[in-house]
Design a protein around this motif. Structure first.
Motif, PDB file in Angstrom:
ATOM      1  N   ALA A 221      64.438  85.427  33.055  1.00 37.24           N
ATOM      2  CA  ALA A 221      64.954  84.106  33.422  1.00 37.24           C
ATOM      3  C   ALA A 221      63.821  83.130  33.732  1.00 37.24           C
ATOM      4  CB  ALA A 221      65.889  84.242  34.619  1.00 37.24           C
ATOM      5  N   LYS A 225      62.372  79.644  31.495  1.00 34.56           N
ATOM      6  CA  LYS A 225      62.149  78.287  32.015  1.00 34.56           C
ATOM      7  C   LYS A 225      60.719  77.817  31.781  1.00 34.56           C
ATOM      8  CE  LYS A 225      65.673  78.431  35.652  1.00 34.56           C
ATOM      9  NZ  LYS A 225      66.391  77.200  35.217  1.00 34.56           N
ATOM     10  N   PRO A 361      75.447  88.757  37.480  1.00 33.82           N
ATOM     11  CA  PRO A 361      75.103  87.425  36.946  1.00 33.82           C
ATOM     12  C   PRO A 361      75.036  86.324  38.002  1.00 33.82           C
ATOM     13  CG  PRO A 361      76.609  88.535  35.456  1.00 33.82           C
ATOM     14  CD  PRO A 361      76.505  89.404  36.668  1.00 33.82           C
ATOM     15  N   ASP A 362      76.021  86.264  38.885  1.00 31.95           N
ATOM     16  CA  ASP A 362      76.007  85.204  39.903  1.00 31.95           C
ATOM     17  C   ASP A 362      74.859  85.389  40.895  1.00 31.95           C
ATOM     18  OD1 ASP A 362      78.145  83.920  38.784  1.00 31.95           O
ATOM     19  OD2 ASP A 362      79.636  84.683  40.217  1.00 31.95           O
ATOM     20  N   LYS A 365      71.710  84.208  39.200  1.00 39.40           N
ATOM     21  CA  LYS A 365      71.722  82.740  39.178  1.00 39.40           C
ATOM     22  C   LYS A 365      71.284  82.174  40.525  1.00 39.40           C
ATOM     23  CE  LYS A 365      74.851  78.795  38.517  1.00 39.40           C
ATOM     24  NZ  LYS A 365      76.264  78.385  38.273  1.00 39.40           N
ATOM     25  N   MET A 368      67.490  82.594  41.024  1.00 40.84           N
ATOM     26  CA  MET A 368      66.733  81.669  40.168  1.00 40.84           C
ATOM     27  C   MET A 368      66.841  80.229  40.658  1.00 40.84           C
ATOM     28  SD  MET A 368      64.956  83.319  38.085  1.00 40.84           S
ATOM     29  CE  MET A 368      64.338  81.789  37.377  1.00 40.84           C
ATOM     30  N   GLU A 369      67.980  79.866  41.212  1.00 44.85           N
ATOM     31  CA  GLU A 369      68.103  78.510  41.770  1.00 44.85           C
ATOM     32  C   GLU A 369      67.127  78.305  42.922  1.00 44.85           C
ATOM     33  OE1 GLU A 369      72.220  78.207  42.784  1.00 44.85           O
ATOM     34  OE2 GLU A 369      72.828  77.573  40.767  1.00 44.85           O
TER      35      GLU A 369
END
Length: 376
Positions: A221, A225, A361-362, A365, A368-369
């Motif tokens: 991930a 970016k 997955p959540d 996420k 990564m946020e």
């Protein structure tokens, strides 16, 4: 300089009293993760000391893995650290009993015995008060001069263990730049943010251990970016096989054991390795952040001023009970007038309990946020 060793609790307390110590933190010899919480207090409060307690019924580790780390790695004065061996009693029970005995009268002086939770509280007080600079200097060594030329490493660096803070001026930063170069990180070619992923594997609190799959997910991930990724900590090179993103990352693992590492077991030099990287990244407008499961090692980087994101799995009851000490720390440090770069991300399930050993997955996420937030 090795830590002092005493034959009894009485001898240890009398030695502390003779050097005008007023507060003594009691630390189990196997509580290596708490070094990061005690060091800042010792560096700012010279009337504080730490008593490292081992029992003689098992192989004692406290002298080399705890007490000597204070004196040899973080250069805490010898009169602030003592190691003792006591009879075969469960270390946790012994340390708690000693710490909660309160004030003791020794040679006509008062010594207050403290538990490890109080050392965390005092560390926060220093970080939000006037001790922040002193703590950073203790944890990662001092700055002697600004970086002038990022394209050159110091030539003919003498490689030997650091024995005094003045040694940093002579050669340590050059040795650290040389180490990065050996790993393929050329400071003159830095052109993106760096995400440093930390692996944790320990029999103590195994629910806080990372998994290779989790690290591969974060690396994939992050690289998606446009960030560079570094993998460090308790992971072997063989564990990244078959994982594309981990394999494409700069691999450090337990880098203090690496043949290219010439600075011994010095913890301050280990922290400074990443501080030097951030210095050079800042010169070209980029940043670095550390991320991983919650650990004492990651706490040390955070207390040294390194931006960190730590991950904690929720318990079955929905409360982060294994994070009872650090959660209020993060809240205090991020709300301070000069906020510390701490990030905390609760996830719904331990990676080791997810099918395939990764993050849901959540959860991925959410982590990564927070990483993106710290790199903004």
């Amino acid at each position: 300089m090795p830590a002092l060793q005493k034959a009894s609790l009485k001898d240890a307390l009398e030695t502390f009293a003779a050097s005008n110590k007023t507060h003594v933190i009691v630390q189990r010899g196997d509580a290596t993760g708490d070094i990061a919480h005690v060091t800042p207090v010792l560096s700012c409060r010279k009337h504080y000391a730490v008593l490292v307690v081992d029992n003689d019924g098992s192989k004692p580790t406290g002298l080399n893995q705890v007490a000597n780390v204070y004196t040899d790695s973080f250069l805490i004065p010898q009169d602030q650290v003592i190691h003792i061996l006591l009879p075969d009693i469960a270390l946790g029970d012994l340390a708690r009993k000693m710490a909660y005995n309160g004030t003791k009268k020794v040679a006509g002086k008062s010594l207050e015995l403290l538990g490890l939770t109080s050392s965390t509280r005092d560390t926060v007080a220093e970080l939000t008060g006037t001790g922040r600079g002193s703590i950073a200097t203790t944890m990662r060594g001092p700055d002697y001069k600004a970086v002038k030329d990022v394209s050159q490493d110091m030539p003919n660096v003498e490689m030997r263990p650091i024995t005094h803070l003045d040694d940093y001026a002579a050669y340590a930063d050059g040795a650290l730049r040389a180490f990065w170069k050996a790993k393929g990180v050329i400071f003159a070619e830095l052109d993106r943010h760096y995400v440093i992923l930390w692996a944790r594997e320990s029999p103590n609190h195994p629910e806080l251990n990372s998994t290779p799959k989790m690290l591969d997910q974060l690396a994939e991930a992050s690289r998606g970016k446009g960030h560079a990724t570094v993998v460090a900590g308790a992971i072997k090179a063989a564990q990244k096989e078959g994982m594309a993103a981990l394999s494409a990352s700069v691999f450090l693992g337990e880098f203090w054991k690496d043949d290219h590492w010439k600075l011994g077991s010095n913890r301050a030099a280990q922290i400074r390795l990443f501080y030097i990287l951030r210095q050079h990244l800042a010169l070209v407008g980029h940043k670095a952040v550390h991320a991983g499961m919650r650990s004492g090692g990651l706490d040390a980087y955070g207390f040294a001023g390194e931006p960190i994101v730590y991950v904690i799995a929720k318990s079955k009851a929905g409360e982060d009970t294994r994070d009872s000490r650090m959660k209020p720390v993060v809240e205090a440090l991020t709300k301070a007038p000069s906020p510390m770069p701490f990030g905390r991300v609760p996830i719904s399930k331990e990676p080791s309990k997810v099918e395939g050993g990764g993050m849901l997955p959540d959860d991925l996420k959410g982590v990564m946020e927070k990483i993106t937030e710290k790199l903004a």
